[in-house]
Scaffold this motif. Structure first.
Motif, short mmCIF file in Angstrom:
data_model
loop_
_atom_site.label_atom_id
_atom_site.label_comp_id
_atom_site.label_asym_id
_atom_site.label_seq_id
_atom_site.Cartn_x
_atom_site.Cartn_y
_atom_site.Cartn_z
N PRO A 100 1.02 -4.09 -6.27
CA PRO A 100 2.46 -4.31 -6.08
C PRO A 100 3.29 -3.10 -6.49
O PRO A 100 4.31 -2.79 -5.86
CB PRO A 100 2.76 -5.52 -6.98
CG PRO A 100 1.47 -6.25 -7.05
CD PRO A 100 0.41 -5.18 -7.06
N ALA A 101 2.86 -2.39 -7.54
CA ALA A 101 3.57 -1.18 -7.98
C ALA A 101 3.52 -0.11 -6.90
O ALA A 101 4.52 0.56 -6.62
CB ALA A 101 2.97 -0.65 -9.28
N ILE A 102 2.35 0.07 -6.30
CA ILE A 102 2.22 1.05 -5.21
C ILE A 102 3.11 0.65 -4.05
O ILE A 102 3.80 1.49 -3.45
CB ILE A 102 0.75 1.15 -4.76
CG1 ILE A 102 -0.10 1.78 -5.87
CG2 ILE A 102 0.63 1.97 -3.47
CD1 ILE A 102 -1.60 1.76 -5.59
N SER A 103 3.13 -0.63 -3.72
CA SER A 103 3.93 -1.12 -2.60
C SER A 103 5.42 -0.86 -2.80
O SER A 103 6.07 -0.25 -1.95
CB SER A 103 3.69 -2.63 -2.41
OG SER A 103 4.47 -3.13 -1.35
N ILE A 104 5.96 -1.30 -3.93
CA ILE A 104 7.39 -1.10 -4.21
C ILE A 104 7.71 0.38 -4.32
O ILE A 104 8.77 0.85 -3.87
CB ILE A 104 7.80 -1.84 -5.50
CG1 ILE A 104 7.54 -3.35 -5.37
CG2 ILE A 104 9.28 -1.59 -5.80
CD1 ILE A 104 8.31 -4.05 -4.27
N GLY A 105 6.79 1.15 -4.89
CA GLY A 105 6.99 2.60 -5.01
C GLY A 105 7.09 3.27 -3.65
O GLY A 105 7.96 4.13 -3.44
N LEU A 106 6.24 2.89 -2.71
CA LEU A 106 6.26 3.48 -1.37
C LEU A 106 7.54 3.10 -0.62
O LEU A 106 8.14 3.94 0.08
CB LEU A 106 5.02 3.06 -0.58
CG LEU A 106 3.68 3.64 -1.07
CD1 LEU A 106 2.52 3.06 -0.25
CD2 LEU A 106 3.68 5.16 -0.98
N PHE A 107 7.95 1.85 -0.74
CA PHE A 107 9.20 1.43 -0.09
C PHE A 107 10.40 2.19 -0.68
O PHE A 107 11.33 2.56 0.04
CB PHE A 107 9.42 -0.07 -0.25
CG PHE A 107 8.44 -0.92 0.51
CD1 PHE A 107 7.96 -0.53 1.75
CD2 PHE A 107 7.98 -2.13 -0.02
CE1 PHE A 107 7.04 -1.31 2.45
CE2 PHE A 107 7.06 -2.91 0.66
CZ PHE A 107 6.59 -2.50 1.90
N SER A 108 10.37 2.41 -1.99
CA SER A 108 11.45 3.15 -2.65
C SER A 108 11.48 4.59 -2.16
O SER A 108 12.56 5.17 -1.94
CB SER A 108 11.28 3.10 -4.16
OG SER A 108 11.29 1.77 -4.64
N MET A 109 10.31 5.19 -1.99
CA MET A 109 10.24 6.52 -1.42
C MET A 109 10.82 6.52 0.00
O MET A 109 11.45 7.49 0.43
CB MET A 109 8.79 7.01 -1.39
CG MET A 109 8.21 7.33 -2.75
SD MET A 109 6.43 7.65 -2.69
CE MET A 109 6.41 9.24 -1.86
N GLY A 110 10.60 5.42 0.71
CA GLY A 110 11.15 5.30 2.06
C GLY A 110 12.66 5.32 2.07
O GLY A 110 13.29 5.94 2.94
N VAL A 111 13.27 4.64 1.09
CA VAL A 111 14.74 4.64 1.00
C VAL A 111 15.24 6.06 0.74
O VAL A 111 16.21 6.51 1.36
CB VAL A 111 15.21 3.67 -0.12
CG1 VAL A 111 16.71 3.83 -0.38
CG2 VAL A 111 14.91 2.23 0.27
N LEU A 112 14.59 6.77 -0.17
CA LEU A 112 14.96 8.16 -0.43
C LEU A 112 14.77 9.01 0.82
O LEU A 112 15.59 9.88 1.13
CB LEU A 112 14.12 8.73 -1.58
CG LEU A 112 14.36 10.21 -1.90
CD1 LEU A 112 15.79 10.43 -2.39
CD2 LEU A 112 13.37 10.70 -2.95
N ASN A 113 13.71 8.74 1.56
CA ASN A 113 13.43 9.51 2.77
C ASN A 113 14.51 9.33 3.83
O ASN A 113 14.89 10.28 4.50
CB ASN A 113 12.06 9.11 3.34
CG ASN A 113 11.58 10.06 4.40
OD1 ASN A 113 11.49 11.26 4.19
ND2 ASN A 113 11.29 9.53 5.58
N VAL A 114 15.01 8.10 3.98
CA VAL A 114 16.12 7.86 4.91
C VAL A 114 17.33 8.67 4.49
O VAL A 114 18.00 9.30 5.31
CB VAL A 114 16.48 6.35 4.98
CG1 VAL A 114 17.74 6.13 5.83
CG2 VAL A 114 15.33 5.55 5.55
N ASN A 115 17.61 8.66 3.19
CA ASN A 115 18.73 9.43 2.65
C ASN A 115 18.56 10.92 2.95
O ASN A 115 19.50 11.61 3.36
CB ASN A 115 18.82 9.20 1.14
CG ASN A 115 20.00 9.91 0.50
OD1 ASN A 115 21.12 9.43 0.52
ND2 ASN A 115 19.74 11.07 -0.07
N ASN A 116 17.33 11.43 2.76
CA ASN A 116 17.08 12.85 2.98
C ASN A 116 17.09 13.22 4.46
O ASN A 116 17.49 14.33 4.83
CB ASN A 116 15.74 13.24 2.35
CG ASN A 116 15.77 13.20 0.84
OD1 ASN A 116 16.84 13.22 0.23
ND2 ASN A 116 14.62 13.13 0.21
#
Length: 312
Positions: A195-211
């Motif tokens: 679950p930590a990996i999952s939420i971490g990857l989705f969070s990276m996705g949010v940052l990626n959209v921003n970038n």
């Protein structure tokens, strides 16, 4: 009367600017991590309601601190220009002064520390786990420093392409696995790893959209995100990987604990996230993807809520 009206109007603008600086649409990510980690603790009969509430308050305070520090740092480094695509920020528009934002950051840092210490005290002192308490207080101080150093200071890691890794560590491993460790007072993070990996990857996705959205303005101001380093096409493929990886990690978790009914619970948010990822992957006009940031953030929260429901 005109003076009073102007003052009221300015107060409304400042209030709106502070709310925008807090970036409420990013808060679901912080909440998602606490929900996921606490759900694993619940599954193992280790969760404390009082610690859970304090965990939520701590992570929200840290997220707001990070957001305000990000605004201040970007402003100081000249990243918030008129060419920036996203919503205009208070400092960028002149509604808030640099001094006001600096005070806001200091207040948020103090609040984050105090709420965090209260949470750790509630978790560890009744169990006489003083070593855990001391270590996590130190870790909490490092977390506050990391929130400030994202875009602030002479060598902010957000400007050198390390933002993705730090988001994965703090929104994934630290928030999800950390909350499980705090509930259990044990260093065994394996139950919460996927679950930590999952939420971490989705969070990276949010940052990626921003970038992706801010790619052009980031180039001109020397903010070397992964998108600036490798290009928009790379960022679109990278985003698809992050979203599919996040879905797969959550699915692996339910298979690992032999809770196959959980796969049905996460089917809906998985479909929404996959549809979102394909929209980013096929986007022709990058400037139009800003609404996708909120969609992924809320979908991650939905995933965490339904994970909780499945485990209960």
């Amino acid at each position: 009367m005109v003076f009073v009206a102007n003052k009221q109007n300015m107060n409304k603008k400042k209030t709106k600017a502070w709310i925008e600086a807090a970036r409420l649409r990013t808060l679901p990510l912080s909440i998602s991590g606490i929900l996921a980690g606490s759900a694993v603790a619940w599954h193992h009969n280790l969760m404390s309601i009082s610690v859970f509430v304090l965990l939520l308050l701590t992570t929200i305070a840290l997220q707001v601190l990070s957001n305000m520090a990000n605004d201040l740092g970007d402003y100081q480094h000249g990243a918030d220009t008129e060419e920036r695509v996203g919503p205009q920020r208070g400092l960028q528009g002149g509604v808030l002064s640099e001094k006001e934002m600096r005070i806001g950051v200091i207040v948020c840092a103090i609040v984050s520390f105090l709420v965090g210490v209260a949470m750790l005290a509630a978790a560890f002192i009744p169990k006489n786990e003083w070593i855990f308490f001391g270590c996590f207080v130190a870790f909490g101080i490092l977390t506050i420093i990391a929130a400030l150093k994202y875009t602030m200071g002479k060598n902010p890691y957000g400007y050198s392409g390390k933002g993705d890794l730090m988001v994965f560590i703090f929104f994934g491993l630290a928030t999800v696995a950390g909350s499980y460790i705090i509930h259990s007072a044990s260093l065994n993070l394996l139950p919460a790893l996927f679950p930590a990996i999952s939420i971490g990857l989705f969070s990276m996705g949010v940052l990626n959209v921003n970038n992706l959205r801010d790619n052009e303005s980031d180039k001109k101001t020397g903010k070397n995100t992964q998108i600036v380093k490798h290009g928009v096409s790379y960022g679109q493929r990278y985003h698809l990987f992050l979203c599919v990886g996040g879905i797969a990690s959550m699915a692996v978790y339910f298979v690992a604990i032999q809770q196959f009914w959980g796969l049905a619970w996460i089917a809906v948010p998985s479909f929404i996230i996959l549809k979102h990822a394909l929209r980013i992957f096929n986007a022709k006009e990058i400037k139009a993807i800003d609404p996708e940031l909120k969609k992924l953030s809320l979908s991650t929260l939905l995933m965490a809520i339904l994970m909780w429901c499945a485990l209960i």
